[in-house]
Motif scaffolding. Structure first.
Motif, PDB file in Angstrom:
ATOM      1  N   SER A  39       0.027  24.546   3.465  1.00 35.31           N
ATOM      2  CA  SER A  39      -0.863  24.508   2.307  1.00 35.31           C
ATOM      3  C   SER A  39      -0.702  23.199   1.531  1.00 35.31           C
ATOM      4  O   SER A  39      -1.691  22.579   1.106  1.00 35.31           O
ATOM      5  N   GLU A  40       0.546  22.758   1.361  1.00 35.21           N
ATOM      6  CA  GLU A  40       0.788  21.501   0.658  1.00 35.21           C
ATOM      7  C   GLU A  40       0.247  20.322   1.456  1.00 35.21           C
ATOM      8  O   GLU A  40      -0.304  19.368   0.889  1.00 35.21           O
ATOM      9  N   ALA A  41       0.396  20.371   2.782  1.00 31.33           N
ATOM     10  CA  ALA A  41      -0.121  19.295   3.625  1.00 31.33           C
ATOM     11  C   ALA A  41      -1.640  19.200   3.502  1.00 31.33           C
ATOM     12  O   ALA A  41      -2.204  18.096   3.431  1.00 31.33           O
ATOM     13  N   GLU A  42      -2.313  20.348   3.469  1.00 32.78           N
ATOM     14  CA  GLU A  42      -3.766  20.356   3.323  1.00 32.78           C
ATOM     15  C   GLU A  42      -4.189  19.761   1.980  1.00 32.78           C
ATOM     16  O   GLU A  42      -5.146  18.989   1.906  1.00 32.78           O
ATOM     17  N   ALA A  43      -3.472  20.117   0.923  1.00 31.80           N
ATOM     18  CA  ALA A  43      -3.815  19.612  -0.405  1.00 31.80           C
ATOM     19  C   ALA A  43      -3.622  18.103  -0.483  1.00 31.80           C
ATOM     20  O   ALA A  43      -4.478  17.377  -1.026  1.00 31.80           O
ATOM     21  N   LEU A  44      -2.515  17.605   0.061  1.00 37.67           N
ATOM     22  CA  LEU A  44      -2.244  16.171   0.020  1.00 37.67           C
ATOM     23  C   LEU A  44      -3.204  15.408   0.934  1.00 37.67           C
ATOM     24  O   LEU A  44      -3.651  14.310   0.600  1.00 37.67           O
ATOM     25  N   ARG A  45      -3.535  15.998   2.062  1.00 35.66           N
ATOM     26  CA  ARG A  45      -4.485  15.383   2.987  1.00 35.66           C
ATOM     27  C   ARG A  45      -5.850  15.235   2.305  1.00 35.66           C
ATOM     28  O   ARG A  45      -6.484  14.178   2.389  1.00 35.66           O
ATOM     29  N   ASP A  46      -6.287  16.296   1.661  1.00 32.53           N
ATOM     30  CA  ASP A  46      -7.579  16.275   0.982  1.00 32.53           C
ATOM     31  C   ASP A  46      -7.585  15.242  -0.146  1.00 32.53           C
ATOM     32  O   ASP A  46      -8.562  14.497  -0.305  1.00 32.53           O
ATOM     33  N   ALA A  47      -6.493  15.191  -0.907  1.00 34.36           N
ATOM     34  CA  ALA A  47      -6.409  14.219  -2.002  1.00 34.36           C
ATOM     35  C   ALA A  47      -6.455  12.789  -1.471  1.00 34.36           C
ATOM     36  O   ALA A  47      -7.132  11.921  -2.037  1.00 34.36           O
ATOM     37  N   ALA A  48      -5.761  12.543  -0.360  1.00 36.09           N
ATOM     38  CA  ALA A  48      -5.752  11.197   0.219  1.00 36.09           C
ATOM     39  C   ALA A  48      -7.134  10.809   0.728  1.00 36.09           C
ATOM     40  O   ALA A  48      -7.598   9.676   0.532  1.00 36.09           O
ATOM     41  N   GLU A  49      -7.824  11.747   1.373  1.00 31.31           N
ATOM     42  CA  GLU A  49      -9.144  11.457   1.934  1.00 31.31           C
ATOM     43  C   GLU A  49     -10.192  11.213   0.859  1.00 31.31           C
ATOM     44  O   GLU A  49     -11.182  10.524   1.097  1.00 31.31           O
ATOM     45  N   HIS A  50      -9.972  11.770  -0.334  1.00 29.85           N
ATOM     46  CA  HIS A  50     -10.948  11.620  -1.419  1.00 29.85           C
ATOM     47  C   HIS A  50     -10.488  10.619  -2.482  1.00 29.85           C
ATOM     48  O   HIS A  50     -11.064  10.550  -3.573  1.00 29.85           O
ATOM     49  N   GLY A  51      -9.444   9.860  -2.165  1.00 29.51           N
ATOM     50  CA  GLY A  51      -8.977   8.841  -3.090  1.00 29.51           C
ATOM     51  C   GLY A  51      -8.385   9.390  -4.362  1.00 29.51           C
ATOM     52  O   GLY A  51      -8.321   8.683  -5.380  1.00 29.51           O
ATOM     53  N   ALA A  52      -7.945  10.642  -4.316  1.00 33.04           N
ATOM     54  CA  ALA A  52      -7.416  11.271  -5.526  1.00 33.04           C
ATOM     55  C   ALA A  52      -5.903  11.427  -5.491  1.00 33.04           C
ATOM     56  O   ALA A  52      -5.321  12.082  -6.354  1.00 33.04           O
ATOM     57  N   LEU A  53      -5.265  10.831  -4.501  1.00 35.88           N
ATOM     58  CA  LEU A  53      -3.816  10.968  -4.367  1.00 35.88           C
ATOM     59  C   LEU A  53      -3.116  10.108  -5.399  1.00 35.88           C
ATOM     60  O   LEU A  53      -3.363   8.901  -5.514  1.00 35.88           O
ATOM     61  N   GLN A  54      -2.257  10.716  -6.172  1.00 37.68           N
ATOM     62  CA  GLN A  54      -1.486   9.999  -7.173  1.00 37.68           C
ATOM     63  C   GLN A  54      -0.242   9.398  -6.516  1.00 37.68           C
ATOM     64  O   GLN A  54      -0.191   9.221  -5.305  1.00 37.68           O
ATOM     65  N   ALA A  55       0.775   9.086  -7.270  1.00 39.07           N
ATOM     66  CA  ALA A  55       2.008   8.508  -6.743  1.00 39.07           C
ATOM     67  C   ALA A  55       3.187   9.369  -7.174  1.00 39.07           C
ATOM     68  O   ALA A  55       4.037   8.932  -7.953  1.00 39.07           O
ATOM     69  N   PRO A  56       3.268  10.614  -6.669  1.00 38.60           N
ATOM     70  CA  PRO A  56       4.303  11.532  -7.148  1.00 38.60           C
ATOM     71  C   PRO A  56       5.728  11.106  -6.805  1.00 38.60           C
ATOM     72  O   PRO A  56       6.676  11.565  -7.450  1.00 38.60           O
ATOM     73  N   LEU A  57       5.886  10.235  -5.803  1.00 35.21           N
ATOM     74  CA  LEU A  57       7.236   9.789  -5.442  1.00 35.21           C
ATOM     75  C   LEU A  57       7.494   8.339  -5.841  1.00 35.21           C
ATOM     76  O   LEU A  57       8.361   7.678  -5.276  1.00 35.21           O
TER      77      LEU A  57
END
Length: 323
Positions: free
Chosen positions: A34-52
């Motif tokens: 589930s987390e992989a899907e959420a991060l994948r979707d965020a990356a594909e839509h340019g919405a991925l932040q920088a949590p690390l």
């Protein structure tokens, strides 16, 4: 401690070393997917932040790697973290004539990073790294000899789950060298799902007695077949292991006995498989997966290679506590 925030939902991974698929139960795997899907979707839509952001991944690769090392490093970079380390111990004090003890190497690396991903040709070295790192850094086993390769299995399970939308109810065939660490870890991961496993081994490369006993104790059915033509009509997915120690036989699918080391070709799957069948392989391949499969719907292995990044993004997020 590496992480000081409150433990997140993925508490099975938070702040802990990842050494074996034995550490996982089904809810842990489903949460990771589930987390992989959420991060994948965020990356594909340019919405991925920088949590690390501000976190460091140390690559400690004492053995050759392409996908495993680069997927971990790419995952860390996509999450805003940094990467350091080595892909050749001979250019550091971790190898060569002045080699330090493994304990000292990993103790030192734990002072420089928050997570250490280690590959080593000797079984058990990942556990040595975890002992040396203590609670200063989390250690990820990226393959230790003939032991395990848990992050490859997480990628494999995630890929099967994405392809079929489930793992329960599937019929999964494993072929070629069943002693390989990727196959060993995969069988341990599949024990948490209601699926049937078939196996066709290359000569002399069948399941070892310990793993067979583990499967039986967990109620996992492994049906051993002697011929690929017997297995292929029965399965939804085929997982072929790499051939490392021995070259693939030069036999062709026209031979009387299609053993587990026979090349998987488009012609073979067209004749004996069904249209929805998918082929997975952790790569690199030699002759186990013929290039004729590449443009066909049977090909699941290029998506599988791609999936190594989002699953490791989720893994690092959960281990370092940003989820």
């Amino acid at each position: 401690m590496v992480v000081t925030a409150a433990a997140p939902a993925g508490a099975a991974l938070y702040g802990k070393h990842l050494l074996s698929m034995r550490q996982f139960q089904r809810p842990d795997l489903e949460h990771l997917f589930s987390e992989a899907e959420a991060l994948r979707d965020a990356a594909e839509h340019g919405a991925l932040q920088a949590p690390l952001a501000g976190r460091i991944l140390v690559s400690a690769f004492f053995d050759a790697s392409t996908r495993t090392r680069l997927a971990h490093e790419t995952a860390m970079l996509r999450l805003g973290g940094g990467v350091t380390g080595f892909a050749d111990p001979e250019v550091t004090r971790a190898g060569g004539a002045t080699q330090e003890s493994l304990h000292d190497v990993f103790r030192m690396l734990s002072e420089y990073g928050d997570a250490i991903v280690v590959r080593h040709p000797e079984t058990g070295v990942a556990a040595v790294a975890a002992h040396a790192a203590g609670d200063r850094a989390v250690v990820i086993n990226a393959g230790d000899g003939t032991g395990e390769h848990p992050t490859q299995t997480l990628t494999d399970l995630y890929s099967i789950w994405r392809r079929f939308g489930k793992i329960d109810g599937l019929r999964i065939g494993v072929v070629n060298d069943l002693r390989m660490r990727c196959t060993r870890s995969l069988l341990r991961g599949l024990r948490d799902f209601d699926c049937t496993v078939y196996a066709v081994a290359a000569p002399g490369k069948g399941l070892d007695p310990q793993l067979r006993q583990e499967c039986a104790e967990r109620g996992q059915r492994v049906q051993v077949c002697e011929d690929l033509r017997e297995m292929l009509p029965e399965v939804d997915a085929v997982y072929s292991s790499p051939t490392i120690l021995d070259e693939v036989s030069d036999r062709t699918p026209a031979d009387d006995m299609l053993r587990g080391d026979a090349p998987l070709t488009a012609a073979l799957l067209d004749e004996y498989g069904h249209p929805g069948l998918a082929v997975f392989h952790p790569l690199p391949r030699k002759g186990e997966i013929d290039a004729s499969l590449d443009p066909t719907p049977f090909n699941g292995y290029w998506d599988q290679a791609h999936n190594g990044v989002p699953i490791r993004m989720a893994l690092l997020s959960l281990m370092l506590g940003c989820k």
